[in-house]
Design a protein around this motif. Sequence first.
Motif, mmCIF file in Angstrom:
data_model
loop_
_atom_site.group_PDB
_atom_site.id
_atom_site.type_symbol
_atom_site.label_atom_id
_atom_site.label_comp_id
_atom_site.label_asym_id
_atom_site.label_seq_id
_atom_site.Cartn_x
_atom_site.Cartn_y
_atom_site.Cartn_z
ATOM 1 N N PRO A 172 58.224 20.461 43.475
ATOM 2 C CA PRO A 172 59.329 19.965 44.304
ATOM 3 C C PRO A 172 60.656 20.547 43.838
ATOM 4 O O PRO A 172 60.798 20.988 42.698
ATOM 5 C CB PRO A 172 59.269 18.448 44.092
ATOM 6 N N GLU A 173 61.623 20.532 44.741
ATOM 7 C CA GLU A 173 62.934 21.120 44.443
ATOM 8 C C GLU A 173 63.572 20.502 43.211
ATOM 9 O O GLU A 173 64.196 21.210 42.409
ATOM 10 C CB GLU A 173 63.870 20.957 45.656
ATOM 11 N N ALA A 174 63.390 19.212 43.019
ATOM 12 C CA ALA A 174 64.007 18.537 41.868
ATOM 13 C C ALA A 174 63.460 19.075 40.553
ATOM 14 O O ALA A 174 64.195 19.201 39.574
ATOM 15 C CB ALA A 174 63.770 17.029 41.954
ATOM 16 N N GLN A 175 62.172 19.407 40.526
ATOM 17 C CA GLN A 175 61.596 19.921 39.284
ATOM 18 C C GLN A 175 61.929 21.401 39.105
ATOM 19 O O GLN A 175 62.179 21.859 37.989
ATOM 20 C CB GLN A 175 60.083 19.724 39.258
ATOM 21 N N LEU A 176 61.939 22.157 40.200
ATOM 22 C CA LEU A 176 62.339 23.564 40.105
ATOM 23 C C LEU A 176 63.738 23.686 39.516
ATOM 24 O O LEU A 176 64.025 24.590 38.735
ATOM 25 C CB LEU A 176 62.298 24.214 41.491
ATOM 26 N N ALA A 298 70.338 36.447 39.561
ATOM 27 C CA ALA A 298 68.996 36.394 40.163
ATOM 28 C C ALA A 298 68.067 35.419 39.441
ATOM 29 O O ALA A 298 67.503 34.515 40.080
ATOM 30 C CB ALA A 298 68.396 37.794 40.232
ATOM 31 N N PRO A 299 67.857 35.540 38.127
ATOM 32 C CA PRO A 299 66.938 34.597 37.477
ATOM 33 C C PRO A 299 67.436 33.155 37.469
ATOM 34 O O PRO A 299 66.636 32.221 37.443
ATOM 35 C CB PRO A 299 66.826 35.139 36.052
ATOM 36 N N ALA A 300 68.757 32.960 37.516
ATOM 37 C CA ALA A 300 69.303 31.603 37.459
ATOM 38 C C ALA A 300 69.284 30.895 38.809
ATOM 39 O O ALA A 300 69.245 29.657 38.861
ATOM 40 C CB ALA A 300 70.734 31.630 36.921
ATOM 41 N N LEU A 301 69.296 31.659 39.909
ATOM 42 C CA LEU A 301 69.471 31.050 41.223
ATOM 43 C C LEU A 301 68.281 31.216 42.167
ATOM 44 O O LEU A 301 68.177 30.467 43.146
ATOM 45 C CB LEU A 301 70.718 31.625 41.907
ATOM 46 N N ARG A 302 67.375 32.170 41.905
ATOM 47 C CA ARG A 302 66.332 32.484 42.897
ATOM 48 C C ARG A 302 65.441 31.286 43.228
ATOM 49 O O ARG A 302 64.969 31.158 44.367
ATOM 50 C CB ARG A 302 65.474 33.656 42.431
ATOM 51 N N HIS A 303 65.216 30.392 42.282
ATOM 52 C CA HIS A 303 64.359 29.233 42.526
ATOM 53 C C HIS A 303 65.145 28.014 42.987
ATOM 54 O O HIS A 303 64.549 26.978 43.321
ATOM 55 C CB HIS A 303 63.579 28.881 41.249
#
Length: 331
Positions: A172-176, A298-303
């Motif tokens: 879920p978005e909260a865990q991502l 990219a690595p900080a925001l892609r998810h």
Amino acid sequence: MTQTPNLENQVEQFRASFTRIRDEMMKMIVGQKEIVEGVLVAFFAGGHVLLEGVPGLGKTMLVRTLAEAVDLKFARVQFTPDLMPADIVGTNIITEGEHGRKEFTFQPGPVFANILLADEINRATPKTQSALLEAMQEQHVTVGGTQHPLEPPFLVLATQNPLEMEGTYPLPEAQLDRFFFKLKVLFPTADDLQTILDRTTAKDSPVVSKVLRSPAEVITLREVVRQVPMAKEVQTHAIDIVLATHPDNERATPLTRKYVRYGASPRGAQALILAAKIHALLDGRYHVSRADIDQAAAPALRHRIILNFEGEAEGTSTDEVIAEILKLTAG
């Protein structure tokens, strides 16, 4: 900003430790320098990492090697649909005391390690995934109404297979959002495969040396990161990037407005800034530049960017959205 000799020593010590750990890890990990550095950036920023890649690319080896290089306690959990929360955090068991009296004793689970590998995390049910969520965010677990703190430093490196989706439970978005970085582990090149085979099918194998000797050393180096100053305009650049991921914001780019349902959270901005501070230290600087922010985007925001139905249907990636944002916010 003028650096004092003490600050210069701290910067140099951080660079030396980071470089030595990376070099030790590269003895075992072939052709994945960006992934190794990304994991180390998150490690020294105090954040968790989600590693995405097909099986057999060395993700487990990478995590185990990190634990060896920094001399921290390592544990691995293979996530499966029948895994229960107690299998991760631990449970209360009935034991017999000195005088034959029955009492509950807490039996710690594998989460009580410094570095935890959550292998194929998306194969566990949401109930079990949520058991890890408290540990990741709060640095403690609650069993039977009692809180049990985790020993710092605590780092979760979770893996997921992007291809085989049958029988999985998407995070879920909260865990991502609890993951500092999401790193994509790519298939090795032909030359890298040659090196991998040479290292893994011969009689002798590389030996990883310990670079750090105690958890206290890790915590000290993490404190150096947070001391790095940042100009207001650089911080504003990080904020502009995060706001540009929201389709209803005036800073939103064309791709954001067309394909994004929801943008990055404030945790995304925190990850940008902490990672940028580490990039600055690795470059021998005690100040952060806009380029340091861009490097971490990219690595900080892609998810943390959620695509809408149109974006999913057209195969748009969040990396494309981020690339356009960086291009339009440059200057």
